[in-house]
Design a protein around this motif. Structure first.
Motif, PDB file in Angstrom:
ATOM      1  N   ARG A  97       0.838  -1.217   0.000  1.00 31.10           N
ATOM      2  CA  ARG A  97       0.000   0.000   0.000  1.00 31.10           C
ATOM      3  C   ARG A  97       0.861   1.250   0.000  1.00 31.10           C
ATOM      4  NH1 ARG A  97      -3.580  -3.013   3.507  1.00 31.10           N
ATOM      5  NH2 ARG A  97      -2.451  -2.203   5.302  1.00 31.10           N
ATOM      6  N   GLU A  98       1.922   1.229   0.772  1.00 29.26           N
ATOM      7  CA  GLU A  98       2.822   2.385   0.809  1.00 29.26           C
ATOM      8  C   GLU A  98       3.489   2.586  -0.549  1.00 29.26           C
ATOM      9  OE1 GLU A  98       4.783   5.586   2.988  1.00 29.26           O
ATOM     10  OE2 GLU A  98       2.992   4.403   3.347  1.00 29.26           O
ATOM     11  N   ALA A  99       3.900   1.507  -1.196  1.00 24.71           N
ATOM     12  CA  ALA A  99       4.527   1.605  -2.522  1.00 24.71           C
ATOM     13  C   ALA A  99       3.549   2.182  -3.535  1.00 24.71           C
ATOM     14  CB  ALA A  99       5.037   0.233  -2.971  1.00 24.71           C
ATOM     15  N   GLU A 100       2.283   1.751  -3.478  1.00 29.70           N
ATOM     16  CA  GLU A 100       1.257   2.294  -4.385  1.00 29.70           C
ATOM     17  C   GLU A 100       1.056   3.790  -4.131  1.00 29.70           C
ATOM     18  OE1 GLU A 100      -0.461   1.111  -6.964  1.00 29.70           O
ATOM     19  OE2 GLU A 100       0.686  -0.747  -6.846  1.00 29.70           O
ATOM     20  N   PHE A 101       1.004   4.174  -2.873  1.00 29.35           N
ATOM     21  CA  PHE A 101       0.841   5.581  -2.501  1.00 29.35           C
ATOM     22  C   PHE A 101       2.014   6.401  -3.045  1.00 29.35           C
ATOM     23  CE2 PHE A 101       1.846   8.895   0.716  1.00 29.35           C
ATOM     24  CZ  PHE A 101       0.774   9.738   0.473  1.00 29.35           C
ATOM     25  N   LEU A 102       3.230   5.919  -2.822  1.00 32.16           N
ATOM     26  CA  LEU A 102       4.413   6.640  -3.308  1.00 32.16           C
ATOM     27  C   LEU A 102       4.449   6.680  -4.829  1.00 32.16           C
ATOM     28  CD1 LEU A 102       7.050   5.313  -0.762  1.00 32.16           C
ATOM     29  CD2 LEU A 102       6.007   7.593  -0.826  1.00 32.16           C
ATOM     30  N   SER A 103       3.994   5.617  -5.473  1.00 31.10           N
ATOM     31  CA  SER A 103       3.937   5.586  -6.936  1.00 31.10           C
ATOM     32  C   SER A 103       3.010   6.677  -7.471  1.00 31.10           C
ATOM     33  CB  SER A 103       3.465   4.209  -7.399  1.00 31.10           C
ATOM     34  OG  SER A 103       3.339   4.178  -8.789  1.00 31.10           O
ATOM     35  N   VAL A 108       2.461  12.117 -10.079  1.00 37.32           N
ATOM     36  CA  VAL A 108       2.085  13.539 -10.058  1.00 37.32           C
ATOM     37  C   VAL A 108       3.329  14.416 -10.207  1.00 37.32           C
ATOM     38  CG1 VAL A 108       1.108  15.382  -8.623  1.00 37.32           C
ATOM     39  CG2 VAL A 108      -0.033  13.152  -8.743  1.00 37.32           C
ATOM     40  N   ALA A 109       4.408  14.047  -9.533  1.00 41.73           N
ATOM     41  CA  ALA A 109       5.653  14.812  -9.672  1.00 41.73           C
ATOM     42  C   ALA A 109       6.120  14.810 -11.122  1.00 41.73           C
ATOM     43  CB  ALA A 109       6.732  14.232  -8.762  1.00 41.73           C
ATOM     44  N   GLN A 111       4.138  14.426 -13.804  1.00 43.77           N
ATOM     45  CA  GLN A 111       3.181  15.219 -14.583  1.00 43.77           C
ATOM     46  C   GLN A 111       3.410  16.718 -14.421  1.00 43.77           C
ATOM     47  OE1 GLN A 111      -0.580  13.843 -13.150  1.00 43.77           O
ATOM     48  NE2 GLN A 111      -0.386  11.844 -14.130  1.00 43.77           N
ATOM     49  N   THR A 112       3.875  17.116 -13.256  1.00 43.02           N
ATOM     50  CA  THR A 112       4.105  18.539 -13.018  1.00 43.02           C
ATOM     51  C   THR A 112       5.493  18.996 -13.440  1.00 43.02           C
ATOM     52  OG1 THR A 112       4.799  18.102 -10.731  1.00 43.02           O
ATOM     53  CG2 THR A 112       2.470  18.636 -11.098  1.00 43.02           C
ATOM     54  N   GLY A 113       6.286  18.080 -14.017  1.00 44.34           N
ATOM     55  CA  GLY A 113       7.596  18.455 -14.522  1.00 44.34           C
ATOM     56  C   GLY A 113       8.697  18.488 -13.483  1.00 44.34           C
ATOM     57  N   LEU A 114       8.458  17.924 -12.309  1.00 46.84           N
ATOM     58  CA  LEU A 114       9.482  17.946 -11.271  1.00 46.84           C
ATOM     59  C   LEU A 114      10.592  16.922 -11.492  1.00 46.84           C
ATOM     60  CD1 LEU A 114       7.314  18.444  -8.062  1.00 46.84           C
ATOM     61  CD2 LEU A 114       8.783  20.108  -9.192  1.00 46.84           C
ATOM     62  N   LEU A 115      10.310  15.888 -12.258  1.00 46.37           N
ATOM     63  CA  LEU A 115      11.325  14.855 -12.484  1.00 46.37           C
ATOM     64  C   LEU A 115      12.144  15.179 -13.707  1.00 46.37           C
ATOM     65  CD1 LEU A 115       9.348  11.559 -11.758  1.00 46.37           C
ATOM     66  CD2 LEU A 115      10.772  12.891 -10.218  1.00 46.37           C
ATOM     67  N   LYS A 116      13.442  15.027 -13.566  1.00 41.09           N
ATOM     68  CA  LYS A 116      14.323  15.238 -14.707  1.00 41.09           C
ATOM     69  C   LYS A 116      14.320  13.963 -15.531  1.00 41.09           C
ATOM     70  CE  LYS A 116      17.343  18.342 -12.248  1.00 41.09           C
ATOM     71  NZ  LYS A 116      18.686  18.549 -11.696  1.00 41.09           N
ATOM     72  N   ARG A 117      14.167  14.113 -16.810  1.00 46.28           N
ATOM     73  CA  ARG A 117      14.197  12.980 -17.726  1.00 46.28           C
ATOM     74  C   ARG A 117      15.391  13.094 -18.628  1.00 46.28           C
ATOM     75  NH1 ARG A 117      11.305   9.260 -15.448  1.00 46.28           N
ATOM     76  NH2 ARG A 117       9.240   9.956 -14.926  1.00 46.28           N
ATOM     77  N   ALA A 118      15.962  11.968 -18.977  1.00 44.20           N
ATOM     78  CA  ALA A 118      17.100  11.962 -19.894  1.00 44.20           C
ATOM     79  C   ALA A 118      16.618  12.457 -21.261  1.00 44.20           C
ATOM     80  CB  ALA A 118      17.664  10.555 -20.016  1.00 44.20           C
TER      81      ALA A 118
END
Length: 121
Positions: A97-103, A108-109, A111-118
């Motif tokens: 459940r915690e893994a699903e929540f963090l996923s 969302v992070a 979708q909002t552009g917070l993650l850097k992608r190669a």
């Protein structure tokens, strides 16, 4: 149980508790192996010291999420000082459940552009 609960009544895990459950999701392990797992998967950015780890394990055992496992298998060297731990069924469910929540949070992070992608080549 942990001090806070999520809206669905499930415990909200501390980072150390989730990391410990995640390490045990692969199978039983002793404390040093759990610390090594966290160091390895985090690239050294997260480390569980012995005090934090063993307090966390004690709480997880008391909460019924983790239990002590029998000693190492017969084909492995025996060290009577090592205690092995494994997830209980409840521990696996809470970790999932915690893994699903963090996923969902990571999605969302992203979708909002917070993650850097190669950059694509």
């Amino acid at each position: 149980m942990y001090a806070s609960r999520m809206a669905d009544g499930n415990p909200q895990l501390t980072p150390a508790a989730f990391q410990t459950l995640l390490a045990l999701a692969k199978g039983r392990a002793h404390g040093y192996a759990i610390m090594g797992f966290v160091d390895e998967v985090s690239g050294g950015t997260a480390q569980l010291g012995p005090g934090t780890l063993y307090r966390t394990l004690a709480r997880l055992v008391a909460d019924g999420l983790v239990e002590e496992a029998p000693d190492a298998s017969e084909d492995q060297p025996h060290d009577s000082r090592r205690r092995y731990y494994r997830l209980t069924r409840a521990g696996r469910e809470v970790a999932a459940r915690e893994a699903e929540f963090l996923s969902r949070l990571v999605a969302v992070a992203d979708q909002t552009g917070l993650l850097k992608r190669a950059e694509s080549a």
